[in-house]
Write a protein that holds these residues in place. Structure first.
Motif, PDB file in Angstrom:
ATOM      1  N   GLN A  19       0.837  -1.201   0.000  1.00  0.00           N
ATOM      2  CA  GLN A  19       0.000   0.000   0.000  1.00  0.00           C
ATOM      3  C   GLN A  19       0.875   1.256   0.000  1.00  0.00           C
ATOM      4  OE1 GLN A  19      -2.009  -0.894   3.650  1.00  0.00           O
ATOM      5  NE2 GLN A  19      -3.766  -1.856   2.644  1.00  0.00           N
ATOM      6  N   GLN A  20       1.906   1.260   0.815  1.00  0.00           N
ATOM      7  CA  GLN A  20       2.794   2.416   0.901  1.00  0.00           C
ATOM      8  C   GLN A  20       3.533   2.649  -0.409  1.00  0.00           C
ATOM      9  OE1 GLN A  20       5.254   2.063   4.450  1.00  0.00           O
ATOM     10  NE2 GLN A  20       3.453   1.687   5.712  1.00  0.00           N
ATOM     11  N   LEU A  21       3.987   1.587  -1.042  1.00  0.00           N
ATOM     12  CA  LEU A  21       4.664   1.714  -2.341  1.00  0.00           C
ATOM     13  C   LEU A  21       3.724   2.279  -3.397  1.00  0.00           C
ATOM     14  CD1 LEU A  21       6.816  -1.526  -2.508  1.00  0.00           C
ATOM     15  CD2 LEU A  21       7.643   0.831  -2.548  1.00  0.00           C
ATOM     16  N   GLU A  22       2.499   1.782  -3.430  1.00  0.00           N
ATOM     17  CA  GLU A  22       1.529   2.253  -4.416  1.00  0.00           C
ATOM     18  C   GLU A  22       1.252   3.746  -4.272  1.00  0.00           C
ATOM     19  OE1 GLU A  22      -1.116  -1.799  -4.981  1.00  0.00           O
ATOM     20  OE2 GLU A  22      -1.858  -0.221  -3.670  1.00  0.00           O
ATOM     21  N   MET A  23       1.305   4.227  -3.044  1.00  0.00           N
ATOM     22  CA  MET A  23       0.991   5.636  -2.797  1.00  0.00           C
ATOM     23  C   MET A  23       2.250   6.494  -2.637  1.00  0.00           C
ATOM     24  SD  MET A  23      -2.380   5.555  -0.467  1.00  0.00           S
ATOM     25  CE  MET A  23      -2.697   7.250  -0.912  1.00  0.00           C
ATOM     26  N   LEU A  24       3.400   5.918  -2.969  1.00  0.00           N
ATOM     27  CA  LEU A  24       4.669   6.642  -2.890  1.00  0.00           C
ATOM     28  C   LEU A  24       4.995   7.085  -1.458  1.00  0.00           C
ATOM     29  CD1 LEU A  24       4.317   8.707  -6.168  1.00  0.00           C
ATOM     30  CD2 LEU A  24       5.353   6.441  -5.859  1.00  0.00           C
ATOM     31  N   VAL A  25       4.668   6.264  -0.504  1.00  0.00           N
ATOM     32  CA  VAL A  25       4.973   6.329   0.921  1.00  0.00           C
ATOM     33  C   VAL A  25       4.352   7.526   1.645  1.00  0.00           C
ATOM     34  CG1 VAL A  25       6.756   6.169   2.692  1.00  0.00           C
ATOM     35  CG2 VAL A  25       7.072   4.968   0.526  1.00  0.00           C
ATOM     36  N   LEU A  26       4.822   8.725   1.445  1.00  0.00           N
ATOM     37  CA  LEU A  26       4.335   9.865   2.220  1.00  0.00           C
ATOM     38  C   LEU A  26       2.824  10.087   2.077  1.00  0.00           C
ATOM     39  CD1 LEU A  26       4.990  12.111   4.197  1.00  0.00           C
ATOM     40  CD2 LEU A  26       5.563  13.561   2.243  1.00  0.00           C
ATOM     41  N   VAL A  48      -0.387  10.416   5.030  1.00  0.00           N
ATOM     42  CA  VAL A  48      -1.329  11.534   5.069  1.00  0.00           C
ATOM     43  C   VAL A  48      -2.758  10.989   4.993  1.00  0.00           C
ATOM     44  CG1 VAL A  48      -2.145  13.587   3.848  1.00  0.00           C
ATOM     45  CG2 VAL A  48       0.321  13.183   4.102  1.00  0.00           C
ATOM     46  N   TRP A  49      -3.012  10.117   4.020  1.00  0.00           N
ATOM     47  CA  TRP A  49      -4.335   9.513   3.840  1.00  0.00           C
ATOM     48  C   TRP A  49      -4.723   8.729   5.096  1.00  0.00           C
ATOM     49  CZ3 TRP A  49      -6.196   7.903  -1.557  1.00  0.00           C
ATOM     50  CH2 TRP A  49      -7.460   7.318  -1.507  1.00  0.00           C
ATOM     51  N   TYR A  50      -3.784   7.946   5.611  1.00  0.00           N
ATOM     52  CA  TYR A  50      -4.005   7.136   6.812  1.00  0.00           C
ATOM     53  C   TYR A  50      -4.428   8.041   7.969  1.00  0.00           C
ATOM     54  CZ  TYR A  50      -3.010   3.238  10.054  1.00  0.00           C
ATOM     55  OH  TYR A  50      -3.100   2.220  10.972  1.00  0.00           O
ATOM     56  N   GLY A  51      -3.707   9.131   8.154  1.00  0.00           N
ATOM     57  CA  GLY A  51      -4.007  10.073   9.231  1.00  0.00           C
ATOM     58  C   GLY A  51      -5.367  10.725   9.077  1.00  0.00           C
ATOM     59  N   ILE A  52      -5.712  11.111   7.859  1.00  0.00           N
ATOM     60  CA  ILE A  52      -7.015  11.725   7.607  1.00  0.00           C
ATOM     61  C   ILE A  52      -8.141  10.738   7.917  1.00  0.00           C
ATOM     62  CG2 ILE A  52      -8.551  12.590   5.781  1.00  0.00           C
ATOM     63  CD1 ILE A  52      -5.981  13.892   4.545  1.00  0.00           C
ATOM     64  N   PHE A  77      -8.009   8.247   9.946  1.00  0.00           N
ATOM     65  CA  PHE A  77      -8.042   8.039  11.390  1.00  0.00           C
ATOM     66  C   PHE A  77      -8.781   9.185  12.091  1.00  0.00           C
ATOM     67  CE2 PHE A  77      -6.155   8.387  15.672  1.00  0.00           C
ATOM     68  CZ  PHE A  77      -6.546   7.150  16.171  1.00  0.00           C
ATOM     69  N   ILE A  78      -8.489  10.411  11.698  1.00  0.00           N
ATOM     70  CA  ILE A  78      -9.150  11.583  12.305  1.00  0.00           C
ATOM     71  C   ILE A  78     -10.653  11.558  12.027  1.00  0.00           C
ATOM     72  CG2 ILE A  78      -9.353  14.098  12.172  1.00  0.00           C
ATOM     73  CD1 ILE A  78      -6.235  14.074  11.772  1.00  0.00           C
ATOM     74  N   ILE A  79     -11.025  11.226  10.791  1.00  0.00           N
ATOM     75  CA  ILE A  79     -12.453  11.115  10.459  1.00  0.00           C
ATOM     76  C   ILE A  79     -13.106  10.032  11.318  1.00  0.00           C
ATOM     77  CG2 ILE A  79     -14.073  10.418   8.642  1.00  0.00           C
ATOM     78  CD1 ILE A  79     -12.140  11.864   6.651  1.00  0.00           C
ATOM     79  N   GLY A  80     -12.401   8.912  11.489  1.00  0.00           N
ATOM     80  CA  GLY A  80     -12.915   7.829  12.336  1.00  0.00           C
ATOM     81  C   GLY A  80     -13.074   8.250  13.784  1.00  0.00           C
ATOM     82  N   LEU A  81     -12.125   9.030  14.291  1.00  0.00           N
ATOM     83  CA  LEU A  81     -12.235   9.525  15.669  1.00  0.00           C
ATOM     84  C   LEU A  81     -13.473  10.391  15.846  1.00  0.00           C
ATOM     85  CD1 LEU A  81      -8.630  10.548  16.790  1.00  0.00           C
ATOM     86  CD2 LEU A  81     -10.099   8.807  17.793  1.00  0.00           C
ATOM     87  N   TYR A  92      -9.577   0.517  13.320  1.00  0.00           N
ATOM     88  CA  TYR A  92     -10.073  -0.646  12.573  1.00  0.00           C
ATOM     89  C   TYR A  92     -10.904  -0.263  11.356  1.00  0.00           C
ATOM     90  CZ  TYR A  92      -8.304  -3.983  15.970  1.00  0.00           C
ATOM     91  OH  TYR A  92      -7.481  -4.747  16.755  1.00  0.00           O
ATOM     92  N   ASN A  93     -11.325   0.977  11.257  1.00  0.00           N
ATOM     93  CA  ASN A  93     -12.117   1.423  10.112  1.00  0.00           C
ATOM     94  C   ASN A  93     -11.309   2.177   9.071  1.00  0.00           C
ATOM     95  OD1 ASN A  93     -15.149   0.808  10.188  1.00  0.00           O
ATOM     96  ND2 ASN A  93     -14.590   1.174  12.325  1.00  0.00           N
ATOM     97  N   ILE A  94      -9.996   2.205   9.217  1.00  0.00           N
ATOM     98  CA  ILE A  94      -9.125   2.767   8.185  1.00  0.00           C
ATOM     99  C   ILE A  94      -9.082   1.766   7.032  1.00  0.00           C
ATOM    100  CG2 ILE A  94      -6.742   3.421   7.646  1.00  0.00           C
ATOM    101  CD1 ILE A  94      -6.491   4.253  10.639  1.00  0.00           C
TER     102      ILE A  94
END
Length: 107
Positions: A46-53, A57-61, A63-67, A78-80
């Motif tokens: 997944q990280q390679l497909e999205m060029l890591v960084l 960013v997507w993961y964090g967004i 997570f915040i939406i889930g919170l 678990y909903n990421i």
């Protein structure tokens, strides 16, 4: 992929953490756990497909939406979409051989 056992990097309640090209594990015995390693390899892909960084960013967004949505850290995690894909397919050790590009979008 480089697997290292460094218990101080792993958040409480988790067994592994992946930051391309490293997989950090909490316990030495997990180096031979095929399902956990497969879960973390899915994150590597997944990280390679999205060029890591952008992955983080997507993961964090997500997570915040889930919170905001669930008001619970565990449920937000678990909903990421990346985690849903990894958990659902960690037992299928051939999953990465037939996985589609950006397959996490299905989750």
């Amino acid at each position: 992929m480089i697997v290292l056992v460094i218990k101080y990097l792993i958040p409480k309640g988790f067994r592994g953490l992946t930051v391309y090209p490293f997989i950090f594990l909490l316990n030495k015995k997990d180096k031979i756990n095929p399902e956990l390693l497969n879960h973390e390899r899915i994150h590597i892909r997944q990280q390679l497909e999205m060029l890591v960084l952008p992955f983080f960013v997507w993961y964090g967004i997500e997570f915040i939406i889930g919170l905001i949505r669930f008001r619970n850290r565990r449920e937000a995690y678990y909903n990421i979409s990346f985690e849903k894909e990894a958990y659902q397919n960690e037992k299928d050790l051939n999953y990465l051989k037939q996985r589609s590009f950006w397959n996490f979008l299905k989750y």
